[in-house]
Motif scaffolding. Structure first.
Motif, mmCIF file in Angstrom:
data_model
loop_
_atom_site.group_PDB
_atom_site.id
_atom_site.type_symbol
_atom_site.label_atom_id
_atom_site.label_comp_id
_atom_site.label_asym_id
_atom_site.label_seq_id
_atom_site.Cartn_x
_atom_site.Cartn_y
_atom_site.Cartn_z
ATOM 1 N N ARG A 145 -50.448 16.783 -3.193
ATOM 2 C CA ARG A 145 -50.072 15.168 -3.612
ATOM 3 C C ARG A 145 -48.725 15.741 -2.550
ATOM 4 N NH1 ARG A 145 -47.862 15.964 -7.789
ATOM 5 N NH2 ARG A 145 -48.817 15.712 -9.084
ATOM 6 N N LEU A 146 -47.923 16.291 -2.180
ATOM 7 C CA LEU A 146 -47.025 16.352 -0.526
ATOM 8 C C LEU A 146 -47.367 16.618 0.540
ATOM 9 C CD1 LEU A 146 -44.574 19.670 -2.109
ATOM 10 C CD2 LEU A 146 -44.052 17.036 -2.071
ATOM 11 N N ALA A 147 -48.822 17.653 0.361
ATOM 12 C CA ALA A 147 -49.239 17.251 1.847
ATOM 13 C C ALA A 147 -49.364 14.945 2.214
ATOM 14 C CB ALA A 147 -50.661 17.048 1.902
ATOM 15 N N TRP A 148 -50.202 14.826 1.020
ATOM 16 C CA TRP A 148 -49.840 13.219 0.465
ATOM 17 C C TRP A 148 -49.553 12.593 0.994
ATOM 18 C CZ3 TRP A 148 -49.574 9.213 -2.226
ATOM 19 C CH2 TRP A 148 -50.353 8.165 -2.063
ATOM 20 N N LEU A 149 -48.005 12.618 0.836
ATOM 21 C CA LEU A 149 -46.415 11.926 1.009
ATOM 22 C C LEU A 149 -46.344 12.352 2.402
ATOM 23 C CD1 LEU A 149 -45.361 12.801 -2.110
ATOM 24 C CD2 LEU A 149 -45.999 11.357 -1.772
ATOM 25 N N ARG A 150 -46.716 13.441 2.634
ATOM 26 C CA ARG A 150 -46.313 13.437 4.037
ATOM 27 C C ARG A 150 -47.206 13.012 5.017
ATOM 28 N NH1 ARG A 150 -47.574 19.840 5.315
ATOM 29 N NH2 ARG A 150 -50.469 18.244 5.544
ATOM 30 N N ASP A 151 -48.684 13.025 4.753
ATOM 31 C CA ASP A 151 -49.702 13.151 5.495
ATOM 32 C C ASP A 151 -50.090 11.350 5.773
ATOM 33 O OD1 ASP A 151 -49.277 15.368 7.213
ATOM 34 O OD2 ASP A 151 -51.457 15.651 5.654
ATOM 35 N N VAL A 152 -49.730 10.733 4.687
ATOM 36 C CA VAL A 152 -50.422 9.532 4.245
ATOM 37 C C VAL A 152 -49.670 8.842 4.211
ATOM 38 C CG1 VAL A 152 -52.022 7.839 3.184
ATOM 39 C CG2 VAL A 152 -52.934 10.037 3.984
ATOM 40 N N PHE A 153 -48.819 8.671 2.644
ATOM 41 C CA PHE A 153 -47.499 8.143 2.221
ATOM 42 C C PHE A 153 -45.959 7.729 3.116
ATOM 43 C CE2 PHE A 153 -44.160 6.488 -0.339
ATOM 44 C CZ PHE A 153 -44.693 4.805 -1.155
ATOM 45 N N GLY A 154 -46.349 8.578 3.505
ATOM 46 C CA GLY A 154 -44.636 8.747 4.318
ATOM 47 C C GLY A 154 -44.626 8.052 5.876
ATOM 48 N N PRO A 155 -45.802 7.938 6.410
ATOM 49 C CA PRO A 155 -45.891 7.318 7.233
ATOM 50 C C PRO A 155 -46.401 6.201 7.264
ATOM 51 C CG PRO A 155 -46.865 9.335 7.923
ATOM 52 C CD PRO A 155 -46.220 9.214 6.249
ATOM 53 N N ALA A 156 -47.075 5.323 6.211
ATOM 54 C CA ALA A 156 -47.239 4.180 5.954
ATOM 55 C C ALA A 156 -46.310 3.363 5.538
ATOM 56 C CB ALA A 156 -48.478 3.870 4.859
ATOM 57 N N LEU A 157 -45.244 4.190 4.867
ATOM 58 C CA LEU A 157 -43.868 3.240 4.028
ATOM 59 C C LEU A 157 -42.883 2.978 5.784
ATOM 60 C CD1 LEU A 157 -42.702 1.952 1.576
ATOM 61 C CD2 LEU A 157 -41.894 4.115 1.040
ATOM 62 N N GLY A 158 -42.259 4.623 5.757
ATOM 63 C CA GLY A 158 -41.730 4.273 7.203
ATOM 64 C C GLY A 158 -42.227 3.220 8.179
ATOM 65 N N GLU A 159 -43.638 3.453 8.599
ATOM 66 C CA GLU A 159 -44.398 1.478 9.465
ATOM 67 C C GLU A 159 -43.880 0.256 8.241
ATOM 68 O OE1 GLU A 159 -47.904 2.107 10.698
ATOM 69 O OE2 GLU A 159 -48.243 0.496 12.180
ATOM 70 N N ALA A 160 -43.688 0.076 8.036
ATOM 71 C CA ALA A 160 -44.298 -0.748 7.183
ATOM 72 C C ALA A 160 -41.845 -1.075 6.911
ATOM 73 C CB ALA A 160 -44.462 -0.823 5.288
ATOM 74 N N ILE A 161 -41.173 -0.553 6.464
ATOM 75 C CA ILE A 161 -39.700 -0.321 6.907
ATOM 76 C C ILE A 161 -39.168 -1.197 8.043
ATOM 77 C CG2 ILE A 161 -37.486 0.898 5.844
ATOM 78 C CD1 ILE A 161 -39.142 2.349 3.659
ATOM 79 N N ARG A 162 -39.648 -0.111 8.883
ATOM 80 C CA ARG A 162 -39.568 -0.660 10.486
ATOM 81 C C ARG A 162 -40.111 -1.895 10.877
ATOM 82 N NH1 ARG A 162 -41.338 4.409 10.667
ATOM 83 N NH2 ARG A 162 -43.388 4.705 12.156
ATOM 84 N N ILE A 198 -41.535 -4.584 -0.398
ATOM 85 C CA ILE A 198 -42.357 -4.506 1.038
ATOM 86 C C ILE A 198 -44.208 -4.429 0.736
ATOM 87 C CG2 ILE A 198 -42.804 -2.179 -0.471
ATOM 88 C CD1 ILE A 198 -41.634 -2.048 3.377
ATOM 89 N N ALA A 199 -44.695 -5.167 -0.047
ATOM 90 C CA ALA A 199 -46.007 -5.009 0.049
ATOM 91 C C ALA A 199 -46.476 -5.928 0.693
ATOM 92 C CB ALA A 199 -46.326 -5.654 -1.140
ATOM 93 N N PRO A 200 -45.573 -6.922 1.483
ATOM 94 C CA PRO A 200 -46.376 -7.899 2.283
ATOM 95 C C PRO A 200 -46.335 -6.873 4.367
ATOM 96 C CG PRO A 200 -45.013 -9.077 1.167
ATOM 97 C CD PRO A 200 -44.918 -7.710 0.809
ATOM 98 N N ALA A 201 -45.251 -6.282 4.194
ATOM 99 C CA ALA A 201 -45.367 -5.337 5.233
ATOM 100 C C ALA A 201 -45.885 -4.240 5.673
ATOM 101 C CB ALA A 201 -44.091 -4.557 5.368
ATOM 102 N N LEU A 202 -46.511 -3.408 4.531
ATOM 103 C CA LEU A 202 -47.536 -2.159 4.061
ATOM 104 C C LEU A 202 -49.103 -2.704 4.764
ATOM 105 C CD1 LEU A 202 -46.505 -0.563 0.802
ATOM 106 C CD2 LEU A 202 -46.717 0.437 2.973
ATOM 107 N N ALA A 203 -49.040 -4.405 3.569
ATOM 108 C CA ALA A 203 -50.294 -4.693 3.909
ATOM 109 C C ALA A 203 -50.501 -5.526 5.516
ATOM 110 C CB ALA A 203 -50.934 -6.317 3.269
ATOM 111 N N ARG A 204 -49.562 -6.048 6.514
ATOM 112 C CA ARG A 204 -49.572 -6.050 7.104
ATOM 113 C C ARG A 204 -49.593 -4.828 8.298
ATOM 114 N NH1 ARG A 204 -45.055 -9.859 6.506
ATOM 115 N NH2 ARG A 204 -46.290 -11.856 6.138
ATOM 116 N N THR A 205 -48.842 -3.663 8.299
ATOM 117 C CA THR A 205 -48.811 -2.637 9.351
ATOM 118 C C THR A 205 -50.487 -2.183 8.916
ATOM 119 O OG1 THR A 205 -47.537 -1.292 7.325
ATOM 120 C CG2 THR A 205 -46.396 -2.731 8.957
ATOM 121 N N SER A 206 -50.514 -1.721 7.869
ATOM 122 C CA SER A 206 -51.990 -0.834 7.201
ATOM 123 C C SER A 206 -53.113 -1.333 8.532
ATOM 124 C CB SER A 206 -52.171 -1.331 5.477
ATOM 125 O OG SER A 206 -53.374 -0.431 5.245
#
Lengths: 417, 59
Positions: A145-162, A198-206
């Protein structure tokens, strides 16, 4: 003493003027340069390996394997026991972490910027319930799970927030309080509000709808997701309050499963430490107080800013969950905390108390004078690593920390002691 | 002015305000005596040195 009154007025001003904004999610090593190889941050005041509790040791072994510094848990434990890993408190590096509070270089962290004062604070991402590293979990499922947070979730959320230029947190927390969150043991409202924002931003950046669905599912299935954002927010709000000459206001409270530590503005970065207490609470089916580990985590930063146990009146559901009594008694906790704080936060109000602001600015003098200690809503970890959360309860900050702080402040002010 | 004796006091319905140790209030309450409990403890937990420091620090 006028010097203290003026200093505390300044401390309260800085707390209330804080403007925390969630601006990014990045690997911890990117924003905390000291987090190199074999360096690990933990919750609470400083502690050496020999005095660490079971869940803390378990989490450390897991974090070492996660970073690839050892091949397995046995080797990792030996490495730590030989003194080949440098341990530091999160608080020494502008960071906080829940329960065991593990932070290592590749773990993604929330970045919260206090736009009023320009400082930043960090906290790792909440892993969800069950077997997780913050409760000492360290098996393959935890590391996966930590690897998924590092490799998938973290980068996706970071991009959406930025992509949206950050998310302002103060207003979001105000709405959460009105919806029954106290931001320590209940975060379902703020998590939902955050997801909506954050949902719209996640959708747009995914670029991958399946991964996007995984991200939404993770966010939507963890009622406590917002806790770690609230913690980084608390740290970002309180850090500018450090070091005001003469101030008797608490700037941090935290615990490592062995000790409870506080810092006070007028005594700089000195830790005042006493043995941590056992939470009193309710246990999940099959568990009892005999399974419980003493209290841990940096999450008490939310009480330090007037939330958590201090905002119990906003969250009657929490009073039942943590075994604090009836919904009506929740208000008594908040009112008692008003006895040891110097003000209220007019932006964070509690409907059930006729929109009174949350009690803000813990004064060590008032704690020692009244004997009323800060009340903390907390999760209870199993004392053996890897089992996870076994209950939830209320714990008090030990008064000895505050007595030490009063003596140190008096000595610092010279002539008083 | 009429002097009331302690026995007169106990002849009437007893209403108690208990200050400090909560155990007394709990016992009375269990015996059916109306009681209001006031939480109170000596300043600084009764430590005179600490109480003196607090007073100098303006608490």
């Amino acid at each position: 003493m006028q010097l203290i009154e003026d200093a505390n007025k300044e401390a309260l001003r800085r707390i209330l003027e804080g403007d925390p904004v969630l601006i990014d999610v990045v690997p911890a090593g990117q924003v905390i340069p000291a987090l190199g190889e074999r360096v690990l941050l933990h919750a609470g005041p400083p502690i050496e390996w020999e005095r660490m509790c079971g869940p803390m040791r378990g989490a450390i072994a897991g974090a070492i394997v996660f970073e690839g510094w050892a091949a397995d848990l046995e080797e990792a434990t030996a490495l730590a026991a030989r003194g080949e890993i440098a341990f530091h408190p999160n608080h020494h590096f502008d960071a906080v972490g829940p329960m065991t509070g593990m932070t290592t270089q590749s773990m993604p962290v929330f970045v919260v910027e206090n736009r009023r004062f320009g400082n930043r604070a960090y906290c790792t991402i909440n892993e969800g319930l069950g077997k997780v590293m913050r409760f000492g979990g360290n098996d393959a499922s935890v590391l996966k799970r930590l690897a998924w947070l590092r490799d998938v979730f973290g980068p996706a959320l970071g991009e959406a927030i930025r992509s949206v230029g950050g998310i302002a947190l103060k207003g979001l927390v105000a709405r959460g309080l009105a919806m029954g969150d106290e931001m320590h043991q209940r975060n379902v409202a703020c998590t939902s509000l955050f997801l909506r924002e954050i949902a719209p931003a996640l959708a747009r950046t995914s670029r991958d709808s399946e991964r996007l669905a995984e991200v939404f599912a993770f966010l939507g299935s963890n009622d406590q997701f917002f806790l770690n954002i609230a913690m980084a927010m608390g740290k970002a709000i309180m850090d500018p309050v450090r070091g005001i000459a003469g101030s008797s206001i608490v700037t941090a409270m935290c615990r490592n499963g062995t000790d409870f530590g506080i810092r006070v503005s007028g005594t700089g970065d000195t830790w005042f430490v006493a043995p941590v207490e056992m939470p009193q609470g309710l246990y999940f089916p099959g568990f009892s107080a005999a399974d419980a580990n003493p209290d841990m985590g940096d999450s008490t930063i939310v009480e330090t800013i007037g939330l958590g146990g201090f905002a119990m009146a906003a969250s009657p559901a929490v009073a039942g969950f943590v075994g604090a009594g009836s919904a009506s008694s929740a208000a008594l906790y908040t009112k008692a905390m008003g006895e040891i704080t110097i003000g209220e936060n007019p932006e964070w109000t509690i409907p059930a108390l006729d929109f009174a602001g949350v009690p803000t600015g813990i004064d060590v003098r008032l704690v020692v004078d009244s004997g009323i200690t800060p009340v903390i809503n907390t999760g209870i970890a199993h004392k053996e690593p890897g089992i996870g959360q076994v209950g939830a309860g209320v714990v008090r900050a030990p008064i000895a920390c505050f007595e030490q702080a009063v003596r140190a402040l008096a000595e610092k002010l010279g002539g008083v002691a | 002015m009429e002097q009331k004796s302690i026995s007169d006091l106990l002849d009437a319905e007893i209403k108690v305000v208990n200050v400090g140790l909560e155990g007394f209030a709990a016992e009375l309450s269990a015996a059916g005596v109306p009681v209001i409990h006031v939480e109170w403890s000596p300043p600084a937990g009764g430590d005179p040195e600490l109480a003196d420091l607090l007073s100098k620090l303006g608490a």
